[in-house]
Structures are given as C-alpha cells and as structure tokens.
Write a protein that holds these residues in place. Structure first.
Motif, PDB file in Angstrom:
ATOM      1  N   SER A  37       0.827  -1.212   0.000  1.00  0.00           N
ATOM      2  CA  SER A  37       0.000   0.000   0.000  1.00  0.00           C
ATOM      3  C   SER A  37       0.856   1.255   0.000  1.00  0.00           C
ATOM      4  N   VAL A  38       1.907   1.265   0.795  1.00  0.00           N
ATOM      5  CA  VAL A  38       2.768   2.443   0.873  1.00  0.00           C
ATOM      6  C   VAL A  38       3.476   2.681  -0.458  1.00  0.00           C
ATOM      7  N   VAL A  39       3.962   1.622  -1.092  1.00  0.00           N
ATOM      8  CA  VAL A  39       4.633   1.787  -2.388  1.00  0.00           C
ATOM      9  C   VAL A  39       3.647   2.278  -3.441  1.00  0.00           C
ATOM     10  N   LEU A  40       2.445   1.702  -3.481  1.00  0.00           N
ATOM     11  CA  LEU A  40       1.444   2.140  -4.454  1.00  0.00           C
ATOM     12  C   LEU A  40       1.037   3.597  -4.234  1.00  0.00           C
ATOM     13  N   GLN A  41       0.857   3.980  -2.996  1.00  0.00           N
ATOM     14  CA  GLN A  41       0.460   5.354  -2.720  1.00  0.00           C
ATOM     15  C   GLN A  41       1.601   6.331  -2.936  1.00  0.00           C
ATOM     16  N   SER A  42       2.820   5.917  -2.671  1.00  0.00           N
ATOM     17  CA  SER A  42       3.960   6.771  -2.973  1.00  0.00           C
ATOM     18  C   SER A  42       4.077   6.994  -4.478  1.00  0.00           C
ATOM     19  N   LEU A  43       3.811   5.951  -5.241  1.00  0.00           N
ATOM     20  CA  LEU A  43       3.794   6.075  -6.696  1.00  0.00           C
ATOM     21  C   LEU A  43       2.689   7.024  -7.146  1.00  0.00           C
ATOM     22  N   ALA A  44       1.525   6.920  -6.546  1.00  0.00           N
ATOM     23  CA  ALA A  44       0.409   7.801  -6.901  1.00  0.00           C
ATOM     24  C   ALA A  44       0.706   9.251  -6.526  1.00  0.00           C
ATOM     25  N   VAL A  45       1.292   9.464  -5.357  1.00  0.00           N
ATOM     26  CA  VAL A  45       1.648  10.827  -4.941  1.00  0.00           C
ATOM     27  C   VAL A  45       2.693  11.408  -5.885  1.00  0.00           C
ATOM     28  N   GLY A  46       3.679  10.597  -6.261  1.00  0.00           N
ATOM     29  CA  GLY A  46       4.693  11.063  -7.208  1.00  0.00           C
ATOM     30  C   GLY A  46       4.109  11.372  -8.574  1.00  0.00           C
ATOM     31  N   ALA A  47       3.166  10.545  -9.028  1.00  0.00           N
ATOM     32  CA  ALA A  47       2.529  10.790 -10.320  1.00  0.00           C
ATOM     33  C   ALA A  47       1.693  12.066 -10.285  1.00  0.00           C
ATOM     34  N   LEU A  48       0.974  12.292  -9.195  1.00  0.00           N
ATOM     35  CA  LEU A  48       0.201  13.529  -9.069  1.00  0.00           C
ATOM     36  C   LEU A  48       1.105  14.755  -8.998  1.00  0.00           C
ATOM     37  N   ALA A  49       2.222  14.638  -8.304  1.00  0.00           N
ATOM     38  CA  ALA A  49       3.162  15.754  -8.232  1.00  0.00           C
ATOM     39  C   ALA A  49       3.759  16.040  -9.602  1.00  0.00           C
ATOM     40  N   ARG A  50       4.099  15.002 -10.338  1.00  0.00           N
ATOM     41  CA  ARG A  50       4.643  15.202 -11.682  1.00  0.00           C
ATOM     42  C   ARG A  50       3.595  15.810 -12.600  1.00  0.00           C
ATOM     43  N   LEU A  51       2.359  15.349 -12.489  1.00  0.00           N
ATOM     44  CA  LEU A  51       1.284  15.893 -13.310  1.00  0.00           C
ATOM     45  C   LEU A  51       1.070  17.376 -13.000  1.00  0.00           C
ATOM     46  N   ALA A  52       1.119  17.731 -11.741  1.00  0.00           N
ATOM     47  CA  ALA A  52       0.915  19.130 -11.356  1.00  0.00           C
ATOM     48  C   ALA A  52       2.061  20.015 -11.830  1.00  0.00           C
ATOM     49  N   THR A  53       3.288  19.526 -11.742  1.00  0.00           N
ATOM     50  CA  THR A  53       4.421  20.360 -12.151  1.00  0.00           C
ATOM     51  C   THR A  53       4.559  20.429 -13.664  1.00  0.00           C
ATOM     52  N   THR A  54       4.271  19.359 -14.376  1.00  0.00           N
ATOM     53  CA  THR A  54       4.399  19.416 -15.835  1.00  0.00           C
ATOM     54  C   THR A  54       3.265  20.222 -16.452  1.00  0.00           C
ATOM     55  N   SER A  55       2.079  20.170 -15.871  1.00  0.00           N
ATOM     56  CA  SER A  55       0.994  20.981 -16.425  1.00  0.00           C
ATOM     57  C   SER A  55       1.246  22.463 -16.164  1.00  0.00           C
ATOM     58  N   ALA A  56       1.908  22.786 -15.069  1.00  0.00           N
ATOM     59  CA  ALA A  56       2.247  24.180 -14.802  1.00  0.00           C
ATOM     60  C   ALA A  56       3.319  24.666 -15.771  1.00  0.00           C
ATOM     61  N   ARG A  57       4.226  23.790 -16.180  1.00  0.00           N
ATOM     62  CA  ARG A  57       5.265  24.172 -17.133  1.00  0.00           C
ATOM     63  C   ARG A  57       4.722  24.334 -18.537  1.00  0.00           C
ATOM     64  N   ARG A  58       3.694  23.596 -18.885  1.00  0.00           N
ATOM     65  CA  ARG A  58       3.166  23.620 -20.239  1.00  0.00           C
ATOM     66  C   ARG A  58       2.172  24.741 -20.494  1.00  0.00           C
ATOM     67  N   ARG A  59       1.756  25.433 -19.445  1.00  0.00           N
ATOM     68  CA  ARG A  59       0.815  26.525 -19.621  1.00  0.00           C
ATOM     69  C   ARG A  59       1.441  27.646 -20.438  1.00  0.00           C
ATOM     70  N   PRO A  60       0.710  28.172 -21.383  1.00  0.00           N
ATOM     71  CA  PRO A  60       1.286  29.267 -22.164  1.00  0.00           C
ATOM     72  C   PRO A  60       1.433  30.528 -21.314  1.00  0.00           C
ATOM     73  N   ARG A  61       2.513  31.186 -21.523  1.00  0.00           N
ATOM     74  CA  ARG A  61       2.779  32.426 -20.793  1.00  0.00           C
ATOM     75  C   ARG A  61       2.209  33.600 -21.579  1.00  0.00           C
ATOM     76  N   PRO A  62       1.661  34.560 -20.891  1.00  0.00           N
ATOM     77  CA  PRO A  62       1.127  35.719 -21.623  1.00  0.00           C
ATOM     78  C   PRO A  62       2.270  36.549 -22.205  1.00  0.00           C
ATOM     79  N   ARG A  63       2.033  37.069 -23.383  1.00  0.00           N
ATOM     80  CA  ARG A  63       3.046  37.892 -24.042  1.00  0.00           C
ATOM     81  C   ARG A  63       2.939  39.328 -23.562  1.00  0.00           C
ATOM     82  N   ARG A  64       4.064  39.922 -23.418  1.00  0.00           N
ATOM     83  CA  ARG A  64       4.095  41.331 -23.034  1.00  0.00           C
ATOM     84  C   ARG A  64       4.123  42.175 -24.290  1.00  0.00           C
ATOM     85  N   GLY A  65       3.422  43.230 -24.233  1.00  0.00           N
ATOM     86  CA  GLY A  65       3.554  44.091 -25.377  1.00  0.00           C
ATOM     87  C   GLY A  65       2.354  44.735 -25.860  1.00  0.00           C
TER      88      GLY A  65
END
Length: 120
Positions: free
Chosen positions: A92-120
């Motif tokens: 259970s601990v290994v499965l949940q650690s994997l799930a927590v890691g997957a959720l953390a990766r999903l949250a950080t990669t989706s934040a990186r892929r968001r388009p940034r607003p252009r200045r100008g």
C-alpha cells in the motif's frame, strides 16, 4: 526495440515513487507513524496496544483497506495474520507513494506547459 528499455522503465518507476519531494514527505510521515506504532506494540505494556495498528491503516488508506478486503474475500483467516498485515502495508505504501509522485509530476508538468502571456 532498445535493450535498456526495462531498466529505464524501472528507473522511472523508482524516481516517480521515491525520487520527488511529495513522495518523500509522504514516506517520512509513514516512517514516523510506523516508528510510533512499533514502539507502542513492542515497548509499551497496556491492554489497548493492538489499536496502534489503526495508525498504520490510516496512513496507508485507501489501498490498505482494499488489500485487507481482498485478503478477507480470498481467505477468511488471512487478514488476522501479522505477516499479511505488514505485507499489505508495504504494498500500500509503495502504491500510494507512486500515486503521490505521479500527481506531483502531473501538477508540475501541467504548470510548465501553460502558455505564458506575451508582453507588449
């Protein structure tokens, strides 16, 4: 097909389950609760020492509850053995650690892929 494909998959699994901050925090909480439960079971003499196991179940829920229910359905007396409880806790601990890691990766990669607003 690359011959190193299974090794990279294993490395990705280990990195996802154990190699990020979110999984590390979860595993630290699990280690602290496990240390308290082991201390309570082995070194403290009182009639309610067996209730300490509920701490393990709480920190490993919901997968722990699913594994305990599956063990009860498979063989009625299996859940009452201590080796099954510890094995279910570890899985259970290994499965949940994997799930927590997957959720953390999903949250950080989706934040990186968001388009940034252009200045100008």
């Amino acid at each position: 097909m690359r011959p190193n494909k299974p090794i990279t998959d294993l490395r990705a699994f280990v990195r996802l389950a154990f190699g990020n901050i979110a999984s590390g925090v979860y595993l630290a909480v699990v280690a602290a609760v496990t240390a308290l439960v082991v201390r309570d079971l082995w070194f403290v003499e009182h009639p309610d020492a067996s209730f300490a196991v509920l701490g393990l179940i709480a920190v490993a829920a919901p997968t722990m509850l699913v594994l305990l229910a599956a063990g009860e359905l498979a063989a009625g007396g299996l859940v009452e053995s201590s080796w099954f409880l510890w094995a279910a806790f570890g899985v259970s601990v290994v499965l949940q650690s994997l799930a927590v890691g997957a959720l953390a990766r999903l949250a950080t990669t989706s934040a990186r892929r968001r388009p940034r607003p252009r200045r100008g």
